[in-house]
Each structure stands twice: as structure tokens, then as C-alpha cells.
Write a protein that holds these residues in place. Structure first.
Motif, mmCIF file in Angstrom:
data_model
loop_
_atom_site.group_PDB
_atom_site.id
_atom_site.type_symbol
_atom_site.label_atom_id
_atom_site.label_comp_id
_atom_site.label_asym_id
_atom_site.label_seq_id
_atom_site.Cartn_x
_atom_site.Cartn_y
_atom_site.Cartn_z
ATOM 1 N N THR A 1 -12.032 -8.872 8.173
ATOM 2 C CA THR A 1 -11.959 -8.789 9.635
ATOM 3 C C THR A 1 -11.326 -10.057 10.180
ATOM 4 O OG1 THR A 1 -13.936 -7.398 9.770
ATOM 5 C CG2 THR A 1 -13.318 -8.614 11.748
ATOM 6 N N ARG A 2 -10.235 -9.904 10.925
ATOM 7 C CA ARG A 2 -9.679 -11.069 11.613
ATOM 8 C C ARG A 2 -10.338 -11.178 12.974
ATOM 9 N NH1 ARG A 2 -3.318 -12.843 12.534
ATOM 10 N NH2 ARG A 2 -3.803 -14.933 13.279
ATOM 11 N N PHE A 3 -10.995 -12.312 13.204
ATOM 12 C CA PHE A 3 -11.759 -12.498 14.429
ATOM 13 C C PHE A 3 -10.857 -12.804 15.617
ATOM 14 C CE2 PHE A 3 -15.668 -14.282 11.980
ATOM 15 C CZ PHE A 3 -16.127 -12.994 11.761
ATOM 16 N N PRO A 4 -11.300 -12.416 16.825
ATOM 17 C CA PRO A 4 -10.707 -12.988 18.035
ATOM 18 C C PRO A 4 -11.053 -14.482 18.107
ATOM 19 C CG PRO A 4 -12.012 -11.016 18.519
ATOM 20 C CD PRO A 4 -12.331 -11.418 17.116
ATOM 21 N N ALA A 5 -10.557 -15.145 19.136
ATOM 22 C CA ALA A 5 -10.801 -16.590 19.268
ATOM 23 C C ALA A 5 -12.273 -16.874 19.554
ATOM 24 C CB ALA A 5 -9.934 -17.162 20.381
ATOM 25 N N HIS A 6 -12.724 -18.015 19.056
ATOM 26 C CA HIS A 6 -14.033 -18.597 19.403
ATOM 27 C C HIS A 6 -15.216 -17.718 19.017
ATOM 28 C CE1 HIS A 6 -11.396 -21.262 21.528
ATOM 29 N NE2 HIS A 6 -11.049 -20.348 22.417
ATOM 30 N N VAL A 7 -15.073 -16.974 17.928
ATOM 31 C CA VAL A 7 -16.192 -16.189 17.408
ATOM 32 C C VAL A 7 -17.061 -17.082 16.528
ATOM 33 C CG1 VAL A 7 -16.802 -14.354 15.767
ATOM 34 C CG2 VAL A 7 -15.094 -13.926 17.537
ATOM 35 N N THR A 8 -18.367 -16.953 16.669
ATOM 36 C CA THR A 8 -19.313 -17.645 15.793
ATOM 37 C C THR A 8 -19.769 -16.672 14.720
ATOM 38 O OG1 THR A 8 -20.107 -19.091 17.568
ATOM 39 C CG2 THR A 8 -21.553 -18.807 15.664
ATOM 40 N N ASN B 1 -1.177 -20.500 12.671
ATOM 41 C CA ASN B 1 -1.321 -21.161 11.362
ATOM 42 C C ASN B 1 -2.388 -20.514 10.488
ATOM 43 O OD1 ASN B 1 0.341 -22.909 12.748
ATOM 44 N ND2 ASN B 1 -0.844 -24.755 12.332
ATOM 45 N N PHE B 2 -3.222 -19.645 11.067
ATOM 46 C CA PHE B 2 -4.330 -19.094 10.293
ATOM 47 C C PHE B 2 -3.827 -18.044 9.310
ATOM 48 C CE2 PHE B 2 -7.817 -16.003 9.694
ATOM 49 C CZ PHE B 2 -8.720 -16.848 9.054
ATOM 50 N N GLY B 3 -4.257 -18.195 8.049
ATOM 51 C CA GLY B 3 -3.753 -17.307 7.006
ATOM 52 C C GLY B 3 -4.772 -16.392 6.370
ATOM 53 N N GLY B 4 -6.065 -16.548 6.703
ATOM 54 C CA GLY B 4 -7.049 -15.630 6.145
ATOM 55 C C GLY B 4 -8.141 -16.335 5.369
ATOM 56 N N VAL B 5 -8.876 -15.538 4.584
ATOM 57 C CA VAL B 5 -10.027 -16.021 3.822
ATOM 58 C C VAL B 5 -9.593 -16.322 2.396
ATOM 59 C CG1 VAL B 5 -12.290 -15.410 2.878
ATOM 60 C CG2 VAL B 5 -11.691 -14.765 5.217
ATOM 61 N N TYR B 6 -9.882 -17.560 1.950
ATOM 62 C CA TYR B 6 -9.651 -17.898 0.548
ATOM 63 C C TYR B 6 -10.980 -17.865 -0.189
ATOM 64 C CZ TYR B 6 -8.580 -20.204 -3.799
ATOM 65 O OH TYR B 6 -8.447 -20.483 -5.148
ATOM 66 N N PRO C 1 5.194 -21.252 6.443
ATOM 67 C CA PRO C 1 4.407 -20.397 7.353
ATOM 68 C C PRO C 1 3.160 -19.852 6.649
ATOM 69 C CG PRO C 1 6.354 -19.234 6.566
ATOM 70 C CD PRO C 1 6.491 -20.646 6.092
ATOM 71 N N ALA C 2 2.158 -19.546 7.436
ATOM 72 C CA ALA C 2 0.933 -18.950 6.894
ATOM 73 C C ALA C 2 1.159 -17.469 6.622
ATOM 74 C CB ALA C 2 -0.213 -19.124 7.884
ATOM 75 N N PRO C 3 0.457 -16.888 5.636
ATOM 76 C CA PRO C 3 0.557 -15.443 5.409
ATOM 77 C C PRO C 3 0.113 -14.675 6.649
ATOM 78 C CG PRO C 3 -0.632 -16.532 3.612
ATOM 79 C CD PRO C 3 -0.470 -17.547 4.699
ATOM 80 N N ALA C 4 0.767 -13.560 6.905
ATOM 81 C CA ALA C 4 0.396 -12.748 8.073
ATOM 82 C C ALA C 4 -0.942 -12.071 7.819
ATOM 83 C CB ALA C 4 1.468 -11.710 8.334
ATOM 84 N N LEU C 5 -1.811 -12.096 8.820
ATOM 85 C CA LEU C 5 -3.108 -11.440 8.703
ATOM 86 C C LEU C 5 -3.372 -10.665 9.978
ATOM 87 C CD1 LEU C 5 -5.778 -11.146 7.019
ATOM 88 C CD2 LEU C 5 -6.687 -12.954 8.461
ATOM 89 N N THR C 6 -3.677 -9.394 9.841
ATOM 90 C CA THR C 6 -3.924 -8.559 11.013
ATOM 91 C C THR C 6 -5.163 -7.703 10.764
ATOM 92 O OG1 THR C 6 -2.672 -6.654 10.208
ATOM 93 C CG2 THR C 6 -1.425 -8.370 11.342
ATOM 94 N N ASN C 7 -5.555 -6.957 11.773
ATOM 95 C CA ASN C 7 -6.627 -5.978 11.622
ATOM 96 C C ASN C 7 -6.056 -4.563 11.490
ATOM 97 O OD1 ASN C 7 -9.100 -7.491 11.684
ATOM 98 N ND2 ASN C 7 -8.642 -7.984 13.814
ATOM 99 N N ALA D 1 -14.842 -21.047 11.725
ATOM 100 C CA ALA D 1 -14.550 -22.478 11.900
ATOM 101 C C ALA D 1 -13.181 -22.716 12.516
ATOM 102 C CB ALA D 1 -14.634 -23.202 10.555
ATOM 103 N N VAL D 2 -12.299 -21.736 12.403
ATOM 104 C CA VAL D 2 -10.916 -21.865 12.871
ATOM 105 C C VAL D 2 -10.617 -20.705 13.807
ATOM 106 C CG1 VAL D 2 -8.499 -21.844 12.121
ATOM 107 C CG2 VAL D 2 -10.209 -23.047 10.753
ATOM 108 N N ASN D 3 -9.812 -20.958 14.820
ATOM 109 C CA ASN D 3 -9.342 -19.894 15.701
ATOM 110 C C ASN D 3 -8.447 -18.962 14.885
ATOM 111 O OD1 ASN D 3 -8.174 -18.232 17.592
ATOM 112 N ND2 ASN D 3 -7.297 -19.877 18.842
ATOM 113 N N GLU D 4 -8.939 -17.756 14.599
ATOM 114 C CA GLU D 4 -8.224 -16.852 13.705
ATOM 115 C C GLU D 4 -7.048 -16.153 14.375
ATOM 116 O OE1 GLU D 4 -10.797 -14.377 11.370
ATOM 117 O OE2 GLU D 4 -12.086 -16.056 10.769
#
Length: 570
Positions: A407-414, A268-273, A354-360, A261-264
Motif C-alpha cells: 500500500t502506498r500511503f497518502p502524505a503524513h500517514v502514521t 523520491n520515494f521508491g517503496g518498501v525494502y 530516479p526512484a522506482p515508480a510506486l503506485t496503488n 516515516a517518509v512522505n510516500e
């Protein structure tokens, strides 16, 4: 009959009911219909090509329903055609899942003639008791609208109303099409006016009041956050979510059902709650916030890691399709789309944390490991590194669905999963529908992760994929059975075991030749090599990967959720 003939003669532009229905489906963006032919829908299917629609032809109605669900999650809406009784009941589980998860599917059921029904004839596909209403009564509970096309006078109106309700309420509708109504005439001039699919307008005074209440709490909050869930996707407020995230700068999180739903890649994206199953640092960030803007929440057990949310209503503003709840005050009959848009327009600049850092990036324990066994801790960050922008990613309700949280998605993943309904085997059927929708939209990659147990329920859709020349990448997690069930109950019980299959050989039995490629992957190096293969990444054919993982391994979120489920079941 005479009165019908008079009405027909008075029509300046008569059109057959079936043509009218299918042209309306084409108008709203549907290009293919899923389903299985049956004698009560065959004549109607002859009208498809005239309306610019293609027939998919699934292996069974349950799979067709799953496929229609997957198609709708990509295209926005879908249609399914079944036959009376035996066909529609086979699809009912899939329709119930679409209803549960707010997926707009138009279910069209071919029926015996209206005279046969009125006379209570002892026809095949009936219960033999003359009751022709029993099946549509079964569907009423999982449909937001029922249109029974029993005469031509109101058929066009009912069709238009059903399609509008399906779109606006984002839930399945049920349309009956008796064989003698297929060729009945309706006013074709109605087709010159598109169906109004716009949301009902909020009362302006009420909307402004709610917006001001929201802004009052937002502007006084010290560390507000946004949590986006599935109904933000289903009720089409992703543009509003995007603009709110961008303008506010607030840390933004998604739930498991809200993935995609959000560009990961956004800062500002912080991950899965997901309560106790959240990404590292996310629980603290969300649960310590003094205001949570919760958009489209579905707080089910699997979506919250066994109801482990620790956020109070006193610090929450809930936005939904039919109401807004500000702390403990609820404002009914108002949709979130208009409210969110005005909040964005009127809000003052904020100074959020700031949002928590999230990476792959792999966990340290996996970075330094020389182990070649493919584990969930290793796999899902690696998948995140491999995915591309605009991919469609499906995960079965099992280890895959919980693993994708990491998994942190690239942009515009469904992202497509069935977290709430959780019907085993759903994702294989949905993969066919999603891949078809992707093909119609220009060729996005469609990628499925499904367990070996789940695959055995709906494997026939590989045949439909080959028949329709689709090219998804299917990963079958081979871990010897129903892992999620094992964690809930019966670790070594025989009912959680399955017969091992040679999955990579199955598409060949279905006729896959030059349009199919199979793989067996048992080590990390083999998977990394596969991910680096350019031919594999192009995916110009069905590609099926047997991915071997240990039976006892599972993502942390699955273990926690299964434990909570086991405790509730006691």
C-alpha cells in the motif's frame, strides 16, 4: 518521621507526590492514563483530575499496556497505571513489546506502604514470602530506568529523571508509588521549571569529524540511496529525514517497520525494502547502490523477510541514536540527529538516479479479473486508494502487517505495527490508544486491520473504545484462524483453527448502540461500495467490518518470511 516533617515544614510550596507526578505527565503532553484500578493505586488515581488528566479504564492490564503503546506512537509518550503484583505482571508482556520496539511508556505501579514492605507483611498480591522486590526486578530488564519512590526527599528528582530517560531513550520506565508516599510532600516550585527533554549535545569536534567522513563517501558515491527504519521515528529525526530526502534527491525507501516515516507521495520515494519481500524494483535499486544511508535500522527477521537483505556493510553508513557506523568504522556516543542536520547543511548538490515508480494501481492479473473473492493482491492497492492524508493505520502481525507493504500511503500517514515483538492481539489494544490520541489531537481517522484469530485475544478493547466514545474503523480479516502460523507449521492442524465468531455483533453485547455500526463484506463490489460511502468515511462512531478472505491466501512477503522461520525452527 520527625525528620520528614521538618523537611516538609521547610518547603515553601509543598505538593503531594502523586500530584507532582501527574502534573509532570501533563507537562510533557500526556492527557489520558491507561490502566486498571487496584487497591494499591486507588488513592493516587484521585489526583488525576486535579492535574488535568483523564482516566481511560481498560478491561485488563495487558490491553492497557498495548493501548499505552499505541497512544505513545501517536502522541510521543504515554503512561500506564497498574497495581502491585497481579496488575503489573499482567501488563509486562506489553511493556516488553514497548521496550523491544523503542516506545516510551511510563509504567506507574501502586504498591503497599513502605512500612508493610520493610516488615515483609503477608499481604495479598504477594508471593507470600515477604519479598516485595521480586516484581520490580522482573520489570528492570524491560525498563531503561527504575524509580522507586520510597521517600519524599528524592521522589521529585526520581520522577523527573524517569520521565527524561523515557523520552530521551524512547523506552519504558518503571515508577513505584507506595500508598503512603502518594500524599507525601515535595517541592512544588520545581514544577515552574520544565523537565529538560533535549538530547545531550554531541561533542562538536567528534560530530564534525563524523560528518566529514560521511560527506566524503556520499560525494564520491555514484548511486546512493536512503533506507529509513523504525528508530528514525522513535528517536524523532523525521524532520532531518525529510530535509535530507528533499535536499539530496536520493531515492528513498522504508522498511516494514519504517512505514510512515517518509512522505510516500514524494517523488523520491521508491517503496518498501525488505529483502526478498520488497516492492517490485526495490531490491535491485537498493542492492545495486554503491552507498546506503541506513537511518534507524532494526534488522529483525520479519523486518527483512527472513534476513534476506543483500547489502554489505562496506557500502553502508548506519545512523543510530547512540552511534554512527561508517562502513566498518564505528563512532560511539554520538547521536544521529546532530550528524544528519550537519550533513544536510554541508552536503554538495547530488545527481542521484530516479526512484522506482510506486503506485496503488492493481496488478494486471487483478485488473482483468472478474473474480469477486477478496484477495491480498487485490485488497492492499485498493486500501491505498481509499486512505486519506493523516490517517493512522494499524496492522496486526499477520497477513495485514505483510499486506500493507503493498500500500502506498497518502502524505503524513502514521503506521503502527509490532513487527519485532509480534504479540498476537497487540493491535486491537493499540488501536484504542491510538484512537484516543487522535481524538485529543483533533480527530484523525484511526483504521485497524486485524485477523480473526488475533481479535479473539483482545476483543474487550472494543468495550473501552465505546466507553470513551472513540471512532476507529476496524477491519477484521475473517480467514478461519492463524494464517501466519499455518504457513510456518501445521497447515491443517487443529491448533491453528479458531471458533468462528460473529464479530459484527460483539460491540452490541458491549453496549454499542447509536455509536456503533457493523458490516459484513464478502465481495469486491461490496467493499468498493463501502469505501465510496461518505458516511462510512466520516467515521463518527465505531465501525467494524467483517472482511472475508480465503484461508489459504496470504501476501507474498508473509509466505517468504514464514518459510524462512520454518527453516530456522528446524
Amino acid at each position: 518521621m520527625a525528620s520528614t516533617d521538618i523537611v516538609t515544614r521547610e518547603l515553601k510550596n509543598p505538593v503531594d507526590v502523586a500530584e507532582y507526578l501527574f502534573r509532570r505527565l501533563h507537562e510533557i503532553g500526556i492527557r489520558s492514563l491507561h490502566g486498571v484500578p487496584g487497591d494499591y493505586n486507588l488513592v493516587a488515581l484521585d489526583y488525576l483530575s486535579k492535574a488535568g488528566l483523564k482516566w481511560v479504564g481498560n478491561c485488563n492490564e495487558l490491553n492497557a499496556g498495548y493501548a499505552a503503546d499505541g497512544y505513545a506512537r501517536v502522541k510521543g509518550i504515554s503512561a500506564l497505571v497498574t497495581t502491585f503484583g497481579v496488575g503489573e505482571l499482567s501488563a509486562l508482556n506489553a511493556i516488553a513489546g514497548a521496550y523491544s520496539e523503542f516506545v516510551p511508556v511510563i509504567h506507574i505501579v501502586g504498591q503497599p506502604t513502605t512500612k508493610s514492605q520493610k516488615d515483609g507483611m503477608l499481604l495479598h498480591h504477594t508471593l507470600g514470602n515477604g519479598d516485595f522486590n521480586v516484581f520490580n526486578k522482573m520489570s528492570e530488564g524491560v525498563s531503561c530506568y527504575v524509580a522507586r519512590l520510597n521517600n519524599s526527599q528524592d521522589a521529585a528528582t526520581l520522577i523527573d529523571s524517569a520521565i527524561r530517560e523515557c523520552w530521551i531513550r524512547s523506552r519504558p520506565v518503571y515508577i513505584t508509588l507506595p500508598t503512603d508516599i502518594v500524599g507525601a510532600k515535595v517541592d512544588g516550585d520545581r514544577l515552574k521549571t520544565p523537565i529538560d527533554l533535549s538530547l545531550p549535545k554531541n561533542d562538536p569536534e567528534k560530530e564534525d569529524y563524523v560528518v566529514n567522513v560521511v560527506l566524503k563517501y556520499l560525494h564520491s558515491a555514484k548511486n546512493p540511496v536512503i533506507v529509513v527504519d523504525a528508530c528514525a521515528i522513535r528517536h524523532r529525526v523525521l524532520e532531518e529525514v525529510r530535509d535530507l530526502v528533499e535536499k539530496s534527491g536520493m531515492p528513498t525507501f522504508v522498511t516494514p517497520m519504517g512505514k510512515g516515516a517518509v512522505n510516500e507521495t514524494h517523488k523520491n520515494f521508491g517503496g518498501v525494502y525488505a529483502g526478498n519481500g520488497s516492492n517490485p524494483g526495490v531490491s535491485d535499486a537498493v542492492e545495486s547502490s554503491d552507498l546506503i544511508l541506513s537511518i534507524g535500522a532494526i534488522k529483525s527477521d520479519f523486518n527483512t523477510t527472513g534476513f534476506t537483505y543483500r547489502i554489505g556493510q562496506l557500502n553502508t553508513i548506519d545512523f543510530h541514536s547512540t552511534f554512527v557506523r561508517v562502513r566498518y568504522s564505528e563512532y560511539p556516543d554520538i547521536n544521529m540527529k546532530g550528524v544528519l542536520r550537519k550533513v544536510i547543511q554541508k552536503m554538495n548538490p547530488l545527481s542521484p538516479a530516479p526512484a522506482p515508480a510506486l503506485t496503488n494501481i492493481l496488478p494486471e492479473s487483478e485488473k482483468t479479473s472478474n473474480d469477486q473473492i477478496i484477495t491480498h493482491k487485490w485488497l492492499w492497492p485498493i486500501v491505498g486508494q481509499w486512505l486519506k492524508e493523516k490517517d493512522i493505520v494499524l496492522t496486526e502481525t499477520g497477513t495485514a502487517n505483510f499486506g500493507i507493504w503493498d500500500t502506498r500511503f497518502p502524505a503524513h500517514v502514521t503506521a503502527i505495527s509490532q513487527v519485532l515483538w509480534g504479540s498476537i492481539g497487540y493491535s486491537m489494544g493499540a488501536c484504542q490508544g491510538a484512537a484516543l490520541a487522535a481524538k485529543e489531537e483533533g480527530g484523525r481517522r484511526t483504521i485497524l486491520f486485524i485477523g480473526d484469530g488475533s481479535m479473539q485475544l483482545t476483543v474487550q478493547e472494543l468495550s473501552t473504545i465505546l466507553r470513551n466514545k472513540l471512532n476507529p474503523i476496524v477491519f477484521v480479516i475473517c480467514n478461519e484462524g492463524y494464517t501466519i502460523e499455518r504457513y510456518i507449521h501445521g497447515w491443517d492442524a487443529g491448533y491453528n483453527d479458531i471458533q468462528p465468531w460473529e464479530f459484527a455483533d460483539i460491540p452490541k453485547a458491549f453496549g454499542g448502540k447509536e455509536n456503533y455500526q457493523g458490516y459484513r463484506i464478502k465481495t469486491r463490489d461490496e467493499l468498493k461500495k463501502l469505501f465510496a460511502d461518505n458516511d462510512f468515511n466520516v467515521s463518527d462512531k465505531l465501525r467494524l467490518v467483517e472482511l472475508y478472505m480465503p484461508r489459504e491466501d496470504a501476501p507474498a512477503g508473509l509466505k517468504l518470511t514464514a518459510e524462512a522461520a520454518a527453516n530456522r525452527n528446524k
